[in-house]
Write an enzyme that holds these catalytic residues in place. Structure first.
Site, PDB file in Angstrom:
ATOM      1  N   ASP A   1       0.842  -1.196   0.000  1.00  0.00           N
ATOM      2  CA  ASP A   1       0.000   0.000   0.000  1.00  0.00           C
ATOM      3  C   ASP A   1       0.876   1.244   0.000  1.00  0.00           C
ATOM      4  O   ASP A   1       2.037   1.212   0.405  1.00  0.00           O
ATOM      5  CB  ASP A   1      -0.977   0.029   1.189  1.00  0.00           C
ATOM      6  CG  ASP A   1      -0.286   0.128   2.548  1.00  0.00           C
ATOM      7  OD1 ASP A   1       0.771  -0.512   2.728  1.00  0.00           O
ATOM      8  OD2 ASP A   1      -0.798   0.851   3.434  1.00  0.00           O
TER       9      ASP A   1
ATOM     10  N   GLU B   1      -0.057  -0.916   5.888  1.00  0.00           N
ATOM     11  CA  GLU B   1       0.987  -0.321   6.722  1.00  0.00           C
ATOM     12  C   GLU B   1       0.759   1.165   6.901  1.00  0.00           C
ATOM     13  O   GLU B   1       0.921   1.706   7.991  1.00  0.00           O
ATOM     14  CB  GLU B   1       2.363  -0.584   6.097  1.00  0.00           C
ATOM     15  CG  GLU B   1       3.524  -0.392   7.064  1.00  0.00           C
ATOM     16  CD  GLU B   1       3.971   1.052   7.240  1.00  0.00           C
ATOM     17  OE1 GLU B   1       4.653   1.345   8.227  1.00  0.00           O
ATOM     18  OE2 GLU B   1       3.639   1.903   6.382  1.00  0.00           O
TER      19      GLU B   1
HETATM   20  N1  BES Z   1       8.424   3.448   5.687  1.00  0.00           N
HETATM   21  C1  BES Z   1       7.733   4.212   6.668  1.00  0.00           C
HETATM   22  C2  BES Z   1       8.400   4.168   8.027  1.00  0.00           C
HETATM   23  C3  BES Z   1       9.689   4.919   8.111  1.00  0.00           C
HETATM   24  C4  BES Z   1       9.699   6.283   7.894  1.00  0.00           C
HETATM   25  C5  BES Z   1      10.843   4.266   8.442  1.00  0.00           C
HETATM   26  C6  BES Z   1      10.884   6.977   7.976  1.00  0.00           C
HETATM   27  C7  BES Z   1      12.012   4.958   8.535  1.00  0.00           C
HETATM   28  C8  BES Z   1      12.041   6.317   8.280  1.00  0.00           C
HETATM   29  C9  BES Z   1       6.319   3.692   6.789  1.00  0.00           C
HETATM   30  O1  BES Z   1       5.723   3.376   5.566  1.00  0.00           O
HETATM   31  C10 BES Z   1       5.441   4.748   7.413  1.00  0.00           C
HETATM   32  O2  BES Z   1       5.231   5.759   6.804  1.00  0.00           O
HETATM   33  N2  BES Z   1       4.909   4.449   8.582  1.00  0.00           N
HETATM   34  C11 BES Z   1       3.929   5.260   9.208  1.00  0.00           C
HETATM   35  C12 BES Z   1       3.233   4.366  10.191  1.00  0.00           C
HETATM   36  C13 BES Z   1       1.937   4.884  10.722  1.00  0.00           C
HETATM   37  C14 BES Z   1       0.931   5.132   9.657  1.00  0.00           C
HETATM   38  C15 BES Z   1       1.402   3.877  11.720  1.00  0.00           C
HETATM   39  C16 BES Z   1       4.582   6.436   9.916  1.00  0.00           C
HETATM   40  O3  BES Z   1       5.700   6.332  10.421  1.00  0.00           O
HETATM   41  O4  BES Z   1       3.952   7.489   9.941  1.00  0.00           O
HETATM   42 MN    MN Z   2       6.921   2.289   4.361  1.00  0.00          MN
HETATM   43 MN    MN Z   3       5.097   5.305   4.609  1.00  0.00          MN
END
Ligand code: BES
Ligand code: MN
Ligand code: MN
Length: 460
Positions: free
Chosen positions: A87, A152
């Site tokens: 996604d 995710e």
């Molecule tokens: N890939 C990201 C997480 C991430 C961001 C890892 C920056 C390392 C550095 C992931 O897809 C993401 O955006 N996660 C969300 C999770 C939330 C919706 C629960 C986030 O961090 O906002």
């Molecule tokens: Mn991600």
């Molecule tokens: Mn993300």
């Protein structure tokens, strides 16, 4: 040339075309009108892994489907669980994209599309790595299970229950996720810590309808004002969160870590200028990297209520709302923090309004020890793929599955980031460098090779 490098060289144009096909599917998990697109993305992965000889299943959830695929080529070998999310974030604001978000384009060696880096491109690098190994060696050097989800970006709502109910098919020796980034160009990184998240929404209800602010103003509560008063009490001027017990479980940074962060630190003034902000601001007593990687936060993500259209409108709004996220650090727990947050908001809210909450879910923080299984293998694999030893970093973002894998399956995760900090994840003109795509494929293939036990040799 080694067969893996040779195969990747020969096939790389096709690898890019096929990734572009995946990127064309607008699998935005947050939008209900993209439900079919999410299913299509899941199906795309299912078909491809099926063609590579994996036993695949599509698991329905109340949200978007989960794909699992596994190849148990040698029961005597370890099993690697590879997670990724198909996604993507909503594409808005559309007018700030140079080319349409779901029409992938290559410009200067970068592939531009929503999801190019987060996370379709990075997860697809692992699929192309297993393809490379299967086509060059006839089989995989270790057992591999893919766990691919489509929620995710909306906090992995149905993943925890799925993992709990499907422990057997998710057994493994280590998990690998590429959903973060390098520390900088040519600076590969292993991320050993992620913040968790607790997302909540406050609703403040006043009168049963909007009121004329002349006829009623001054005599009835204004929910917009009240909401601002509540929000103002959540933090003090030094950036300290005022919720009692909020910091209780926070693991303080260790001296070695502060030193390591300091050694990695960039220039704050550069950082400020790049962002175009008048000044940096954060919790007193901590550096920028410490604030981003290892300190909890409380942020308003959106504030709404009343009239915000063109011109003026003289009303006392009936209600107001705010979306809030708190980034958490080890060992804070999202459920406990949500409880403390709501208790505090209820306490500071005046009795003349009605306050309610909406749970937007969350995920736990994680810290992966330096001696986790296959950590050194990952270091070697990144060195092979990127031509340089990785640095150890933490990240401020969240990947809910990492804490779930640890809690439910006892699995440690190696976070091998193939992206770059300026890939524009979640933003217009998201991109993924084709060179990094290739380096990611090489890294993943090498990692799987090095995980294999060779008779008499210690491979960890
Ligand atoms: N890939 C990201 C997480 C991430 C961001 C890892 C920056 C390392 C550095 C992931 O897809 C993401 O955006 N996660 C969300 C999770 C939330 C919706 C629960 C986030 O961090 O906002
Ligand atoms: Mn991600
Ligand atoms: Mn993300």
């Amino acid at each position: 040339m080694d067969p893996v490098k040779k195969y990747v060289q020969e096939q790389k144009d096709r690898f890019v075309k096929e990734l572009a096909g995946f990127l064309r599917i607008p699998s935005v998990s947050a939008k209900s009108e993209r439900r079919e697109a999410c299913r299509q993305a899941a199906d795309f992965l299912l078909q491809e892994l099926g063609r590579l000889g994996f036993s695949t299943s599509l698991h329905e959830t109340p949200g978007h489907p989960i794909v699992t695929a596994s190849r148990m080529d040698d029961p005597a070998q370890p099993t690697v669980l590879i997670y990724g999310h198909y996604d993507v974030q909503p594409e808005e604001p559309l007018d700030l994209w140079t080319s349409p978000p779901f029409e992938p384009r290559i410009v200067n060696g970068n592939l531009y599309a929503r999801g190019a880096s987060d996370d379709k491109g990075q997860l697809y690098a692992h699929i192309k790595a297993v393809e490379t190994l299967i086509r060059t060696e006839g089989k995989l050097p270790v057992n591999v299970t893919f766990l691919l989800e489509g929620e995710e970006e909306i906090a992995s709502t149905h993943l925890e229950a799925f993992i709990e109910e499907n422990r057997e098919i998710l057994q493994g020796d280590v998990a690998v996720i590429s959903d973060s980034s390098q520390y900088g160009p040519g600076m590969p990184a292993i991320c050993y810590g992620l913040r968790g998240i607790c997302a909540d929404e406050i609703r403040v209800q006043g009168a049963n309808r909007d009121l004329h602010s002349g006829s009623y103003g001054g005599a009835v509560p204004n929910p917009c004002n009240v909401l601002c008063e509540i929000i103002a009490k959540l933090k003090d001027e030094t950036g300290r969160i005022q919720i009692p017990g909020f910091y209780e479980d926070v693991l303080e940074l260790e001296a070695w870590e502060r030193e390591a962060f300091a050694a990695l630190a960039g220039d704050d003034e550069d950082f400020r200028r790049q962002l175009g902000v008048a000044g940096l601001h954060g919790e007193e007593g901590y550096t920028t990297l410490e604030r981003k990687w290892a300190r909890p936060t409380l942020d308003v993500n959106g504030l709404f209520g009343g009239y915000s259209g063109e011109g003026a409108k003289t009303i006392i709004p009936a209600w107001a709302g705010a979306k809030i996220t708190m980034r958490l650090v080890p060992n804070q727990q999202p459920d406990k923090i949500r409880h403390l947050f709501r208790e505090y908001v209820r306490r500071v809210a005046p009795a003349y309004v009605t306050v309610s909450f909406v749970d937007h879910s969350g995920g736990g923080p994680v810290r992966i020890p330096r001696d986790a299984p296959f950590m050194n293998t990952a270091v070697q694999a990144l060195e092979y793929g990127f031509g340089r030893k990785p640095v150890f970093i933490r990240e401020g973002g969240s990947i809910p599955v990492v804490s779930t894998l640890e809690r439910k399956l006892g699995l440690k995760t190696l976070l091998l980031g193939f992206g770059l900090p300026d890939d524009n994840a979640h933003a217009p003109d998201e991109k993924f460098s084709l060179a990094d795509y290739e380096r990611g494929i090489l890294t993943s293939a090498r990692f799987l090779q090095l995980c294999a036990k060779t008779a008499g040799a210690e491979t960890r």
